[in-house]
Design an enzyme around this catalytic site. Structure first.
Site, short mmCIF file in Angstrom:
data_model
loop_
_atom_site.label_atom_id
_atom_site.label_comp_id
_atom_site.label_asym_id
_atom_site.label_seq_id
_atom_site.Cartn_x
_atom_site.Cartn_y
_atom_site.Cartn_z
N GLU A 498 0.79 -1.23 0.00
CA GLU A 498 0.00 0.00 0.00
C GLU A 498 0.82 1.29 0.00
O GLU A 498 0.25 2.38 0.01
CB GLU A 498 -0.98 0.01 1.18
CG GLU A 498 -1.99 -1.13 1.11
CD GLU A 498 -2.96 -1.13 2.27
OE1 GLU A 498 -2.82 -0.28 3.17
OE2 GLU A 498 -3.85 -2.00 2.30
N GLU A 564 -6.40 -7.23 -2.98
CA GLU A 564 -6.97 -7.67 -1.71
C GLU A 564 -8.49 -7.59 -1.78
O GLU A 564 -9.07 -6.50 -1.77
CB GLU A 564 -6.48 -6.81 -0.54
CG GLU A 564 -4.98 -6.90 -0.28
CD GLU A 564 -4.53 -6.04 0.90
OE1 GLU A 564 -5.41 -5.49 1.59
OE2 GLU A 564 -3.31 -5.93 1.11
#
Length: 895
Positions: A498, A564
């Site tokens: 991220e 995800e």
């Protein structure tokens, strides 16, 4: 330079169980481990908290020093694994036991600073012979002593570094040696305040971050301090071969079958001259009957890289991802030879596969598209944290976990960046089972400044610079790349979860280190990068992470390559019973005056329960814990089947792949898992297995349109599709029977059953059965849906009659059982049956056990067969159990 073959120029192409251990030993020799010259120091260690002695390492590391009050130690292991083995702490994975263990943040680093000692026999070498010791991982820093001498003259710190030391001169003439290692915890240890990574300061170290707590785990109290990975002793001559590297080039678009065009094998290795004189010799290997060699001269005390000539390999046996082709592997022994054939200074054996990874940008989806050997692969992946949160790794556990992923019809595992660069044994299992791997480096957006977070100790700008020692980061990255780069399963590198690493880490990693040390794999700067999957939706983009209406997986568009996306994952009653005390095995309370609509026991909350909220109420009021876990499995199956079917329905149109968050738990968490910590599958695994079939027939839950997915490289003709409705009494009504054709690597919309099904389902709901048959009239895919009525309730399931099934369990061979379930014609559907093998003496499930199907439904007048592979213990008596929605739990004798 000599070689037996004309070669092209380089620029031509730019237990668990004992029997398993034996198979692994024979079939997959580790890149590190050579049985002839290397052995592991994995038993006979002792330990003592450093607070209990003021003696120095020079004294402790002498055999004359008494260890009478020292306790046995677990190596590889951590302080906690040793304390657990010695009965000093309760199992931190059970109930609230973790709260009974002192946290390092409160008691201080000295509490978990430990001495570890190992006595071993090794004779001092003579002549040019050398003896080396390798530590494949310590956490977080250490000082090493041998026979009264300090081994590491420079600091040894950082979780992701292998260190090798020449101990030839320190060994004793009588061969009776003592090794003493003091291991210090990380600094800072982080405040486990409930944030992701606690207060975030654990990320100042070069180590895993989940140990201060995460949304799927409670804090690991010692932060996994210890000699956590293997320790090796190795013998060589004057020359030590280090970090051999094999690169394979597979030009063109390849088919799985038939004669293959040539492949190019490019090999290199570092060679270290440990003697005090110039050494000349030959570096060579033999592959497929062809010997490649390079003459080498190297000065004393020098390490240099040697490139061997390229090898053109004719008709190579290629390595393919799971579901597409075989996982062919080669073994390449590379040797350094001095003074003729009799003097082999060192040998390293490399296990590798011949394949090439390609990436292209898909303009339609606006995301990367992965190809292997020229063939595009629709990615069906799972996010992996770590095998065991306390770093208790084994070859057998790795094998079982990766096999489960293969059995789910997945083809990729992403290793999340808050954990570790996985161990070579993990990659060996992925090589065997055909799992591509996307490997994050150890950065996380939760700790490293992506978000403003009140739980963090420092501001975003400060956290953005984590870890503190950037030189150590780059040194560790280089070493880990070298450790795993030969594995064919390794497909993609990712700079971090991220968020990118800081610029002075990212740029050298991307532009210099990876091109020089690997150069064959795609590098993504971070997991949400636009060059991976363009964020045209706005917002965070990945997810969802919780239970969803199943039609949303089909109809709601997410990122075109979602890194995800996931849902729930609570295990069944037997699973929960392993780690939740009896008094806390209480079903959630459901009520209507809350958005969440659910309250749960505090132990469930501690174990990070992810709620089902109102998704179970259409099945009827929850009666007790047994009823809850059965209905939870229905939701589990439906969620993950729909997830993968929904993504597959838009293959190459919306998506080039998706990666589930997450497929496993290294702790006893109650969320996002296809199997629990004890390797017991729940219905998530089998719903995902069904939805991920390579050739798959499926139905949209909202539009009732039928699709067929073909993930193979070849078109399939003369397929017959049969669609049948079953009511709650078991009466069948055929709705469609047609021939169809499938192009390679496509999804095809066949027809819509909405008008017919809506009428049939309106009152009580019902079952919709799809069957796809080939020209031999063999079923190559089938799929049974249970649909609610017009009000969204499973009214018919609530009043369903018991099915009068009969069973048989038969031992086919050692470690293999066939279970047969027959449902008579006059019976209703025998719905959602969970089968298991149990030990008759203990009544406990045999784990791991690999079923080719489970949570099965048996149509009236049909028989269902389930094959189970397991490890057979001597003298073990087996029984099978079965429990279904409308089938009473029974035990079956295995014949």
């Amino acid at each position: 330079m000599t070689t037996t073959k004309t070669l092209p120029k380089k620029n031509h192409y730019q237990k668990w169980y004992s029997k398993l251990y034996l198979v692994l030993l024979l079939l997959c020799t580790s890149n590190m481990l050579n049985a002839q010259s290397q052995y592991e120091l994995n038993s006979g260690w002792k330990c003592l908290p450093s607070q209990k002695t003021n003696d120095k390492g020079e004294i402790i590391s002498k055999r004359s020093y008494h260890l009478d009050n020292w306790k046995p130690a677990v190596i590889p292991g951590t302080v906690l694994t040793t304390q657990l083995a010695n009965g000093e702490i309760p199992d931190p994975f059970y109930g609230m036991n973790n709260e009974k263990i002192p946290d390092i943040y409160n008691v201080g680093r000295d509490y978990y600073t430990y001495w570890f000692v190992k006595d071993f026999n090794e004779t001092k070498p003579s002549g040019d012979d050398q003896v080396w010791i390798t530590f494949r991982g310590i956490n977080y820093s250490c000082d090493i002593y041998l026979n009264g001498h300090k081994v590491n003259q420079e600091p040894f710190e950082g979780m992701y570094l292998r260190k090798t030391f020449n101990i030839s001169k320190m060994l004793l003439a009588n061969g009776k040696n003592r090794l003493a290692v003091i291991v210090y915890p990380p600094d800072p240890v982080g405040n486990p305040n409930g944030g992701q990574g606690g207060d975030g300061t654990i990320a100042k170290n070069v180590m895993h971050q989940y140990v201060a707590g995460w949304d799927w785990i409670q804090p690991i109290r010692d932060r996994n301090t210890g000699i956590w990975d293997k320790v090796f002793i190795e013998h060589t001559g004057a020359i030590n071969i280090k970090n051999p590297h094999v690169v394979t080039f597979v030009p063109g678009v390849r088919k799985v079958k038939g004669v293959q065009a040539d492949a190019i094998i490019r090999t290199s290795a570092e060679i270290q001259n440990a003697s005090n004189h110039l050494v000349s010799g030959i570096l060579r290997y033999t592959l497929d009957g062809v010997t490649v060699s390079q003459e080498v001269s190297i000065q004393a005390g020098v390490t240099k890289e040697v490139n061997l000539p390229d090898l053109t390999l004719h008709n190579p046996k290629l390595w393919w991802p799971a579901g597409y082709g075989p996982q062919n592997l080669y073994t390449l022994p590379i040797q350094f030879i001095q003074d003729g054939e009799k003097n082999i200074s060192d040998t390293e054996r490399i296990r590798f596969g011949i394949r090439e990874i390609q990436t292209t940008w898909n303009d339609i989806t606006r995301s990367k598209q992965i190809s292997v050997n020229g063939q595009k692969i629709f990615i069906k992946g799972g996010n992996w944290i770590i095998s065991d949160a306390m770093l208790r790794f084994s070859d057998a556990r790795y094998d079982a976990e990766i096999r489960y992923h293969r059995d789910m019809n997945l083809n990729l595992i992403r290793i999340w960046g808050g954990a570790i660069i996985e161990r070579p044994e993990f990659y060996e299992a992925c090589d065997r089972y055909g799992m591509l791997v996307l490997q994050d480096f150890w950065f996380s957006g939760d700790c490293n400044g992506r978000w403003e977070d009140p739980k963090k100790a420092e501001d975003q700008w400060t956290r953005r610079k984590y870890p503190d020692d950037h030189n150590l980061v780059l040194e560790s990255a280089k070493d880990m790349i070298k450790m795993i780069r030969n594995h064919p399963s390794l497909a993609i590198w990712c700079g971090g979860n991220e968020i990118t690493p800081p610029t002075d880490i990212l740029i050298p990693l991307r532009d210099e280190i990876l091109p020089r040390l690997d150069g064959t794999r795609w590098f993504i700067p971070y997991s949400n990068a636009n060059e991976w999957s363009y964020n045209f939706l706005g917002g965070n983009g990945d997810g969802p992470y919780s239970i969803q209406p199943i039609n949303s997986f089909w109809d709601k568009r997410t990122w075109p390559f979602n890194s995800e996306v996931g849902s729930v994952g609570t295990g069944d009653y037997e699973s929960l019973n392993r780690f939740i005390p009896k008094k806390d095995l209480q079903a959630p309370n459901y009520y209507s005056d809350s958005k969440r609509g659910e309250t749960v026991d505090s132990v469930w909350q501690y174990h990070k329960y992810s709620g089902y909220y109102k998704a179970l109420t259409p099945y009827g009021k929850i009666r007790d814990i047994h009823d809850f876990t059965m209905k939870a499995q229905l939701a589990n199956y439906d969620q993950y089947r729909a997830l993968m079917e929904g993504f597959s329905s838009h293959m190459w149109e919306w998506y080039t792949g998706s990666i589930i968050w997450k497929t496993q738990n290294p702790w006893t968490a109650m969320r996002g898992q296809m199997y629990d910590y004890y390797l017991d599958p729940n219905a998530c695994l089998f719903g995902l297995r069904k939805g991920s079939e390579p050739v798959h027939v499926m139905c949209s839950p909202e539009s009732k349109e039928i699709y067929i997915v073909n993930n193979s490289f070849e078109p399939i003709s003369d397929l017959m599709l049969v669609a049948t409705y079953y009511d709650m009494e078991g009466k069948a009504q055929k709705l469609q029977q047609i021939f169809t054709y499938l192009d390679a690597a496509t999804v095809s919309k066949i027809s819509s059953m909405k008008s017919k099904l809506d009428k049939l389902l309106s009152d009580k709901g019902g079952f919709f059965y799809l069957q796809l048959m080939n020209v031999q009239q063999e079923t190559i895919s089938d799929n049974l849906y249970w649909f609610p009525n017009a009000k969204g309730e499973y009214a018919g399931l609530k009043e369903m009659k018991r099915a009068k099934v009969t069973y048989r369990a038969q031992q086919l061979a050692e470690g293999k059982v066939k279970l047969t379930i027959f449902n008579p014609q006059e019976s209703p559907v025998a719905f959602f049956n969970r089968v298991a093998l149990i030990d008759k003496k203990t009544g406990k499930r045999i784990l791991p056990a690999f079923c080719d199907d489970n949570y099965v439904s048996v149509l009236p007048g049909t028989t269902k067969t389930i094959l189970v592979d397991y490890h057979a213990e001597p003298g073990q008596e087996l029984e099978a159990t079965i429990l279904g929605w409308n089938v009473d739990k029974q035990k079956i004798t295995v014949q």
